[in-house]
Design an enzyme around this catalytic site. Structure first.
Site, mmCIF file in Angstrom:
data_model
loop_
_atom_site.group_PDB
_atom_site.id
_atom_site.type_symbol
_atom_site.label_atom_id
_atom_site.label_comp_id
_atom_site.label_asym_id
_atom_site.label_seq_id
_atom_site.Cartn_x
_atom_site.Cartn_y
_atom_site.Cartn_z
ATOM 1 N N TYR A 51 0.832 -1.363 -0.001
ATOM 2 C CA TYR A 51 -0.018 -0.025 -0.210
ATOM 3 C C TYR A 51 0.817 1.363 -0.098
ATOM 4 O O TYR A 51 1.841 1.420 0.604
ATOM 5 C CB TYR A 51 -0.942 -0.024 1.279
ATOM 6 C CG TYR A 51 -2.264 -0.090 0.822
ATOM 7 C CD1 TYR A 51 -2.973 1.046 0.073
ATOM 8 C CD2 TYR A 51 -3.344 -1.057 1.180
ATOM 9 C CE1 TYR A 51 -4.321 0.850 -0.303
ATOM 10 C CE2 TYR A 51 -4.477 -1.063 0.917
ATOM 11 C CZ TYR A 51 -4.901 -0.176 0.028
ATOM 12 O OH TYR A 51 -6.379 -0.021 -0.110
ATOM 13 N N GLU A 53 -0.549 4.844 -0.479
ATOM 14 C CA GLU A 53 -1.325 6.069 -0.653
ATOM 15 C C GLU A 53 -0.414 7.575 -0.514
ATOM 16 O O GLU A 53 0.245 7.472 0.387
ATOM 17 C CB GLU A 53 -2.553 6.412 0.192
ATOM 18 C CG GLU A 53 -3.644 5.372 -0.313
ATOM 19 C CD GLU A 53 -4.826 5.186 0.753
ATOM 20 O OE1 GLU A 53 -4.759 6.188 1.613
ATOM 21 O OE2 GLU A 53 -5.603 4.440 0.300
ATOM 22 N N ASP A 197 -5.475 13.767 -25.237
ATOM 23 C CA ASP A 197 -5.585 12.429 -24.803
ATOM 24 C C ASP A 197 -4.794 11.604 -25.799
ATOM 25 O O ASP A 197 -5.253 11.403 -26.942
ATOM 26 C CB ASP A 197 -7.123 11.895 -24.698
ATOM 27 C CG ASP A 197 -6.896 10.313 -24.395
ATOM 28 O OD1 ASP A 197 -5.979 9.777 -24.478
ATOM 29 O OD2 ASP A 197 -8.067 9.870 -23.857
ATOM 30 N N THR A 223 -2.847 6.251 -21.919
ATOM 31 C CA THR A 223 -2.689 4.979 -21.568
ATOM 32 C C THR A 223 -0.957 4.514 -21.809
ATOM 33 O O THR A 223 -0.326 5.443 -22.589
ATOM 34 C CB THR A 223 -3.562 3.948 -22.198
ATOM 35 O OG1 THR A 223 -3.518 4.279 -23.519
ATOM 36 C CG2 THR A 223 -5.028 4.415 -21.806
ATOM 37 N N LYS A 226 -0.902 0.744 -25.696
ATOM 38 C CA LYS A 226 -1.372 0.787 -26.962
ATOM 39 C C LYS A 226 0.139 0.969 -27.696
ATOM 40 O O LYS A 226 0.780 -0.104 -27.634
ATOM 41 C CB LYS A 226 -2.282 1.861 -27.419
ATOM 42 C CG LYS A 226 -3.695 1.687 -26.639
ATOM 43 C CD LYS A 226 -4.536 2.736 -27.113
ATOM 44 C CE LYS A 226 -5.873 2.630 -26.177
ATOM 45 N NZ LYS A 226 -6.003 3.215 -24.855
ATOM 46 N N ARG A 232 -1.034 -2.290 -19.004
ATOM 47 C CA ARG A 232 -2.334 -1.452 -19.032
ATOM 48 C C ARG A 232 -2.125 -0.746 -17.912
ATOM 49 O O ARG A 232 -1.640 -0.652 -16.742
ATOM 50 C CB ARG A 232 -3.522 -2.562 -18.749
ATOM 51 C CG ARG A 232 -3.725 -3.628 -19.643
ATOM 52 C CD ARG A 232 -5.005 -4.153 -19.510
ATOM 53 N NE ARG A 232 -5.983 -3.032 -20.106
ATOM 54 C CZ ARG A 232 -6.342 -3.030 -21.327
ATOM 55 N NH1 ARG A 232 -5.592 -3.835 -22.465
ATOM 56 N NH2 ARG A 232 -7.334 -2.343 -22.105
#
Ligand code: DSN
Length: 414
Positions: A51, A53, A197, A223, A226, A232
């Site tokens: 974790y 954060e 984008d 992203t 691609k 991903r």
């Protein structure tokens, strides 16, 4: 996978079936690619257990010293790759990256302007099926009916008329160079902020084979899976003055704990993209797309906008009298995987569509050259013009298997 086989045979079997499916099919889905073995290794690592954060040196958990090294490397590599002032590498996916930008830059009910989904845009750019179409007042621009290229005059007219707070640029099925400078000029005319984008074309931009939006847009989202060929996931680039707003929008406004294994895999992908060989890969993607488009066109298929400048080829099937759905299914029967796609001014539903979208990034990763791409175009044409002819489909399936055998998947087969 040997321990998974012992503990969960059902999931193990489905993964093995997917391995075989990927190995035995030609993948022409424009938004997919094959991540390297190194990226897959990191994704499957115990980093998933941590974790973290917060951001490097400002975490809400102890034990983050190694995670800090990883995230800092990812940030620095992203900045270097795209010559950006600030990078946030935490968004889990492209839709989340875009959501964070809207949270940072807009109030509910503000006016945004994005490209119509059916003309090649993305659903998070204001389509009614997405949060972006529900939370904001949306104005949509599109392509010119004749040229099927972005109608910049119409964009300007709509901007002047509607005074959007944010203009969103970027597409999922647009095959032409996007003029980011022109969008900047339009945004400045109406005092709008500009968000690009670049998810589809990020790999091309990274090596200079598509103009970069970074000097023109306040914010750039992308992203990583691609043309960029990473895991991903997503990231956001922005000017320094927006850094704090964007970081706060990603965490804690939009997401909780970041996926550390995914951030590490993004860092590995950025490093791969910084290598000189990445330019050659992107150039091969473009060469393959040119040949695919040229050959399909020569054979008589109609291409949206007449061709391509990037990795995508959009085929309008209307002249040969079949739907996108039918074409997708026929191609899949012989082992060629594509997605049906609406074309501009499509009269069919988005479930049926009049087009298919083809892309070259994945098969270029597998080593396809223009020679194979040309043969592949001929095979696609033959299947699409002989739907239901089992002899043609059997022969096509054999050819696909031969190619798949000859071009293994890096990451799976290495
Ligand atoms: N960006 C879409 C695609 O191009 O496949 C998915 O949302």
């Amino acid at each position: 996978m040997s321990s998974l086989r012992q503990t969960d045979l059902e999931i193990y079997s489905a993964i093995e079936a997917e391995r075989k499916r990927q190995q035995s099919t030609i993948n022409l889905i424009a938004s997919e690619n094959y991540a390297s073995h190194a990226v897959l290794e990191v994704l499957g690592s115990f980093l998933t257990d941590k974790y973290a954060e917060g951001y490097p040196q400002h975490r809400h958990y102890g034990g983050c010293e190694n995670v800090d090294v990883i995230e800092t490397l990812a940030i620095e590599r992203a900045k270097k790759l795209f010559k950006a002032e600030h990078a946030n590498v935490q968004p889990h996916a492209g839709a989340q990256a875009n959501m964070a930008v809207y949270l940072a830059m807009l109030q509910p009910g503000d006016t945004i302007m994005g490209m119509r989904l059916i003309h090649g845009g993305h659903m998070t750019h204001g389509d009614t099926i997405s949060f972006s179409g529900k939370n904001y007042k949306v104005v949509q621009y599109g392509v010119d009916k004749e040229t099927e290229r972005i109608d910049y005059k119409e964009v300007e007219r709509l901007a002047l008329e509607n005074k959007p707070k944010l203009i969103i640029v970027g597409a999922s099925s647009y095959t032409r160079i996007i003029d980011f400078e022109r969008f900047r000029q339009i945004a400045d005319m109406v005092g709008a902020k500009l968000m690009v984008d670049m998810a589809h074309i990020a790999g091309l931009i990274a090596v200079g084979l598509h103009p970069t939006p970074v000097p023109y847009a306040e914010i750039v989202t992308s992203t990583t899976h691609k043309t960029l060929r990473g895991p991903r996931g997503a990231f956001i680039l922005c000017r320094q003055e927006y850094a704090q707003m964007i970081d706060r929008a990603v965490f804690p406004q939009m997401q909780g704990g970041p996926l550390v294994h995914a951030i590490a895999a993004r860092a590995v992908a950025f490093q791969e993209a910084l290598q000189p060989s990445f330019y050659d890969y992107q150039k091969n993607i473009l060469d393959n797309a040119q040949v695919l488009a040229g050959e399909l066109s020569r054979l008589g298929l109609r291409l949206v906008s007449g061709g391509t400048d990037n990795h995508i080829v959009m085929v309008d099937l209307t002249p040969i009298g079949i739907s996108g759905k039918k074409a997708q299914e026929a191609l899949e029967r012989v082992g060629i995987v594509v997605n049906r796609n609406s074309i501009p001014f499509d009269t069919r539903s988005n479930w049926v569509t009049s087009g298919i979208r083809l892309g070259t990034p994945a098969m270029t990763t597998r080593g396809f050259t223009t020679t194979e791409m040309k043969l592949c175009a001929n095979l696609i044409f033959k299947v699409l013009t002989h739907i239901g002819d089992t002899a043609v489909e059997d022969q096509a399936r054999d050819e696909v298997q031969q190619w798949c055998h000859k071009f293994p998947i890096p990451g799976i087969d290495d």
